[in-house]
Structures are given as structure tokens and as C-alpha cells.
Design a protein around this motif. Structure first.
Motif, PDB file in Angstrom:
ATOM      1  N   PHE A 209       0.908  -1.441   0.113  1.00  0.00           N
ATOM      2  CA  PHE A 209      -0.112  -0.158   0.048  1.00  0.00           C
ATOM      3  C   PHE A 209       0.947   1.307  -0.204  1.00  0.00           C
ATOM      4  O   PHE A 209       0.602   2.276  -0.532  1.00  0.00           O
ATOM      5  CB  PHE A 209      -0.956   0.019   1.212  1.00  0.00           C
ATOM      6  CG  PHE A 209      -2.062  -0.681   1.047  1.00  0.00           C
ATOM      7  CD1 PHE A 209      -2.944  -0.531   0.009  1.00  0.00           C
ATOM      8  CD2 PHE A 209      -2.030  -2.170   1.741  1.00  0.00           C
ATOM      9  CE1 PHE A 209      -4.264  -1.276  -0.098  1.00  0.00           C
ATOM     10  CE2 PHE A 209      -3.336  -2.798   1.475  1.00  0.00           C
ATOM     11  CZ  PHE A 209      -4.409  -2.585   0.642  1.00  0.00           C
ATOM     12  N   ALA A 210       2.090   1.295   0.659  1.00  0.00           N
ATOM     13  CA  ALA A 210       3.014   2.405   0.483  1.00  0.00           C
ATOM     14  C   ALA A 210       3.355   2.675  -0.845  1.00  0.00           C
ATOM     15  O   ALA A 210       3.304   3.889  -1.326  1.00  0.00           O
ATOM     16  CB  ALA A 210       4.235   2.049   1.407  1.00  0.00           C
ATOM     17  N   GLY A 211       3.607   1.700  -1.564  1.00  0.00           N
ATOM     18  CA  GLY A 211       4.146   1.906  -3.049  1.00  0.00           C
ATOM     19  C   GLY A 211       2.711   2.439  -3.872  1.00  0.00           C
ATOM     20  O   GLY A 211       3.187   3.501  -4.639  1.00  0.00           O
ATOM     21  N   LEU A 212       1.710   2.139  -3.468  1.00  0.00           N
ATOM     22  CA  LEU A 212       0.555   2.606  -4.085  1.00  0.00           C
ATOM     23  C   LEU A 212       0.174   4.173  -3.793  1.00  0.00           C
ATOM     24  O   LEU A 212      -0.172   4.866  -4.607  1.00  0.00           O
ATOM     25  CB  LEU A 212      -0.699   1.804  -3.846  1.00  0.00           C
ATOM     26  CG  LEU A 212      -0.893   0.493  -4.497  1.00  0.00           C
ATOM     27  CD1 LEU A 212      -2.214  -0.334  -4.002  1.00  0.00           C
ATOM     28  CD2 LEU A 212      -1.214   0.879  -6.030  1.00  0.00           C
ATOM     29  N   ILE A 213       0.295   4.562  -2.680  1.00  0.00           N
ATOM     30  CA  ILE A 213       0.153   5.864  -1.862  1.00  0.00           C
ATOM     31  C   ILE A 213       1.103   6.872  -2.226  1.00  0.00           C
ATOM     32  O   ILE A 213       0.704   7.882  -2.536  1.00  0.00           O
ATOM     33  CB  ILE A 213      -0.194   5.709  -0.252  1.00  0.00           C
ATOM     34  CG1 ILE A 213      -1.610   4.502  -0.343  1.00  0.00           C
ATOM     35  CG2 ILE A 213      -0.678   6.879   0.195  1.00  0.00           C
ATOM     36  CD1 ILE A 213      -1.816   4.204   1.082  1.00  0.00           C
ATOM     37  N   LEU A 214       2.335   6.664  -2.026  1.00  0.00           N
ATOM     38  CA  LEU A 214       3.300   7.735  -1.716  1.00  0.00           C
ATOM     39  C   LEU A 214       3.397   8.605  -2.898  1.00  0.00           C
ATOM     40  O   LEU A 214       3.385   9.901  -2.794  1.00  0.00           O
ATOM     41  CB  LEU A 214       4.893   7.113  -1.348  1.00  0.00           C
ATOM     42  CG  LEU A 214       4.766   6.448   0.137  1.00  0.00           C
ATOM     43  CD1 LEU A 214       6.081   6.003   0.270  1.00  0.00           C
ATOM     44  CD2 LEU A 214       4.510   7.669   1.002  1.00  0.00           C
ATOM     45  N   PRO A 215       3.412   8.162  -4.219  1.00  0.00           N
ATOM     46  CA  PRO A 215       3.504   8.766  -5.492  1.00  0.00           C
ATOM     47  C   PRO A 215       2.323   9.848  -5.713  1.00  0.00           C
ATOM     48  O   PRO A 215       2.326  10.567  -6.372  1.00  0.00           O
ATOM     49  CB  PRO A 215       3.745   7.700  -6.481  1.00  0.00           C
ATOM     50  CG  PRO A 215       4.084   6.552  -6.072  1.00  0.00           C
ATOM     51  CD  PRO A 215       3.515   6.524  -4.598  1.00  0.00           C
ATOM     52  N   SER A 216       1.301   9.662  -5.002  1.00  0.00           N
ATOM     53  CA  SER A 216      -0.206  10.113  -5.084  1.00  0.00           C
ATOM     54  C   SER A 216      -0.486  11.262  -3.843  1.00  0.00           C
ATOM     55  O   SER A 216      -1.554  11.731  -4.125  1.00  0.00           O
ATOM     56  CB  SER A 216      -1.184   9.340  -5.220  1.00  0.00           C
ATOM     57  OG  SER A 216      -0.943   8.301  -6.115  1.00  0.00           O
ATOM     58  N   VAL A 217       0.507  11.547  -2.993  1.00  0.00           N
ATOM     59  CA  VAL A 217       0.151  12.403  -1.849  1.00  0.00           C
ATOM     60  C   VAL A 217       0.335  13.735  -2.072  1.00  0.00           C
ATOM     61  O   VAL A 217       0.244  14.759  -1.310  1.00  0.00           O
ATOM     62  CB  VAL A 217       0.861  11.809  -0.706  1.00  0.00           C
ATOM     63  CG1 VAL A 217       0.668  10.576  -0.271  1.00  0.00           C
ATOM     64  CG2 VAL A 217       2.360  12.125  -1.015  1.00  0.00           C
ATOM     65  N   THR A 218       0.648  14.062  -3.534  1.00  0.00           N
ATOM     66  CA  THR A 218       0.878  15.716  -3.915  1.00  0.00           C
ATOM     67  C   THR A 218       0.479  15.813  -4.895  1.00  0.00           C
ATOM     68  O   THR A 218       0.264  15.045  -5.954  1.00  0.00           O
ATOM     69  CB  THR A 218       2.154  16.065  -3.480  1.00  0.00           C
ATOM     70  OG1 THR A 218       2.305  17.456  -3.974  1.00  0.00           O
ATOM     71  CG2 THR A 218       3.207  15.577  -4.913  1.00  0.00           C
TER      72      THR A 218
END
Length: 291
Positions: free
Chosen positions: A153-162
Motif C-alpha cells: 500500500f505504501a508503494g500505491l499511496i506515496l506517489p499520489s500524496v501531492t
């Protein structure tokens, strides 16, 4: 009496022209609404048709005399649609919450704080919007892979937090708040974080709500990045799971069951938009208006 008669004739003609123009407008809007809503109607209609009924139709029919909910039951029993929905909910909630924190702090810094090179940094920041999304995806994929975050889930989430666009939108909204409020707060010894929380966020809540809703829709419909970064079914989102359903679930020929799954996946976004459509419109207009 003749001048009054001429005036009444002119006024009557004007009312008739206005009535005619409104009638034409309503007719065009009705035609457009039918064209826009027809795919949704066809999706819903197909989802309640039986497998045999659908395949026996040489000429598609715009109604059914024997609707069935079996396709909806199959959507949860034949494939792990519930898991896909849960994964998407986790991904959407965490990503949206983190993004709101990041863009709020960044937008506040660009809108209110003074530091050396602020305008240059913001210009360079906006220039990131000119980079093709494919290049960003390649860079993010290489970074996430090197950190061993694939199928997480970290790989899914991190690029989309900005988001550069959302930061710009919120920054313009923050800039509309009078400077006198900020100076008065500083005189009272209020910290920047406290001022942001107590003053800026309540004033700009419509834009924040709009950004949050748009991000939820974006996350729910996300396809390319989740498909690229996950090959484990445990981490599939609904957008990727629908492809898995088509390939290994119902089969390519079971279109009614596929449409039932699509209805289930689409329903949360449709309900969300119908509930918050006014806030979305007001938030976008408020964020884009310089007052």
C-alpha cells in the motif's frame, strides 16, 4: 391609443422570441442529457438481464421483462470484488488525507510566508505541470522498485500524496484572504500553524472540500499506476480488479455480470458527486476567482 398598441405588439413579439429561444434551449439540453445518461442506463439495464436473455438478443432491446439480481450476487461470490472495494477504500482514504495535509502546508507557505526565492521556486514548481505524466510514472516506478515497495500500500499511496495543480488552486484561494487578518494574528502572538488551522482553513473550507472530493474520484478511478506497481491480487484496486474479473472471473462473454460489477464500482462515485456537486462547483469557482 395607437402608440400603446405598437408598444404592446413589440413587447408581445419580444416575449414570443424569448419563449421560443428558451424552448429551443430546453430541447437541446434534453437531447444532450439523454445522450449523456444513456450509457449509464444501458449499463444498468444490461446488469439486470439474464445471461441467456442477453445472448439471445440479435437486436438489442431497450428494456427487459424479466429483470434479475443474480448478476449482482455473482459479482461478490464469483470474484473477490469485496476485497477490491476494501483495497480501494483504504487507498483512497489514506491518499486523500495525506494529500490534503501536504497541499495545505505547501499552499500556505507559497501564499503567506516570505522566504528568499519564493517566486522562483513557485515558478519552477508550476513548470512541473509541463512534464508528461508518462515520464513521472517511469521515474516513480524506478524509485518505488528500488525501495522494494512494489505490491504494498505504501508503494500505491506515496506517489499520489501531492499535486501541483491542487497546490496552485489552494494557494490562489489562500491569497484571497486579507493580509490584515494575518498581521492582526501575528500581533496577538499567534503561530503560523495556529493561524492556518483557526483562520485559513475555515475560510477556504469549500475549496478544500472540493479538492478532497476530486482526489477521491481520482483515486477511485486510478488505473495505470496501480496496474503497474501491483501484480498481486491481494492489492488490486477496483479499476484493476475489473480487468481481472473480465479475464479470470466471469469470462469475456458474460457481459451482464461484468456490467453488474461496473455498476457496483461506479455507484459510490455517482452518489458522492450527487451529494457534493454544489460544493464542487462553488469550490472550483472560489479557488479560481481572484478577489
Amino acid at each position: 391609443m395607437e402608440p400603446n398598441t405598437d408598444y404592446e405588439v413589440i413587447e408581445k413579439r419580444a416575449r414570443n422570441r424569448k419563449r421560443l429561444s428558451q424552448t429551443i434551449l430546453y430541447i437541446l439540453l434534453t437531447i444532450w442529457a439523454v445522450l449523456v445518461c444513456f450509457p449509464f442506463y444501458w449499463m444498468l439495464l444490461t446488469s439486470v438481464k439474464g445471461y441467456g436473455e442477453y445472448n439471445s438478443e440479435y437486436i438489442p432491446r431497450f428494456f427487459t421483462l424479466s429483470p434479475t439480481l443474480k448478476n449482482y450476487a455473482d459479482a461478490f461470490t464469483s470474484v473477490p470484488l469485496g476485497r477490491y472495494l476494501l483495497n480501494t477504500l483504504i487507498f483512497t482514504v489514506i491518499t486523500t488525507a495525506l494529500m490534503l495535509v501536504v497541499i495545505t502546508l505547501a499552499a500556505y507557505a507559497f501564499a503567506r510566508l516570505e522566504f528568499k526565492g519564493k517566486n522562483l521556486i513557485f515558478t519552477l514548481f508550476l513548470s512541473l505541470m509541463m512534464i508528461p505524466n508518462e515520464l513521472v510514472i517511469i521515474t516513480n516506478f524506478a524509485t518505488v522498485t528500488s525501495l522494494n515497495l512494489r505490491n504494498t500500500f505504501a508503494g500505491l499511496i506515496l506517489p499520489s500524496v501531492t499535486s501541483v495543480f491542487y497546490i496552485y488552486l489552494l494557494k490562489e484561494n489562500f491569497a484571497q484572504v486579507p493580509d490584515s487578518l494575518y498581521y492582526a494574528a501575528k500581533v496577538d502572538g499567534t503561530s503560523d500553524l495556529k493561524y492556518l488551522w483557526r483562520v485559513m482553513i475555515p475560510i477556504c473550507r469549500p475549496t478544500l472540500v472540493t479538492v478532497g472530493i476530486l482526489k477521491v474520484i481520482e483515486c477511485w478511478n486510478s488505473y495505470v499506476w496501480p496496474r503497474l506497481i501491483t501484480d498481486n491480487e491481494r492489492y488490486y484496486l477496483v479499476s484493476n480488479g475489473i480487468q481481472e474479473i473480465r479475464e479470470n472471473g466471469f469470462g469475456r462473454e458474460n457481459i451482464p455480470a461484468m456490467m453488474a460489477a461496473v455498476v457496483i464500482i461506479s455507484l459510490p462515485l455517482i452518489v458522492l458527486f450527487l451529494i457534493f456537486r454544489e460544493k464542487i462547483m462553488s469550490g472550483v469557482s472560489q479557488g479560481g476567482t481572484k478577489g
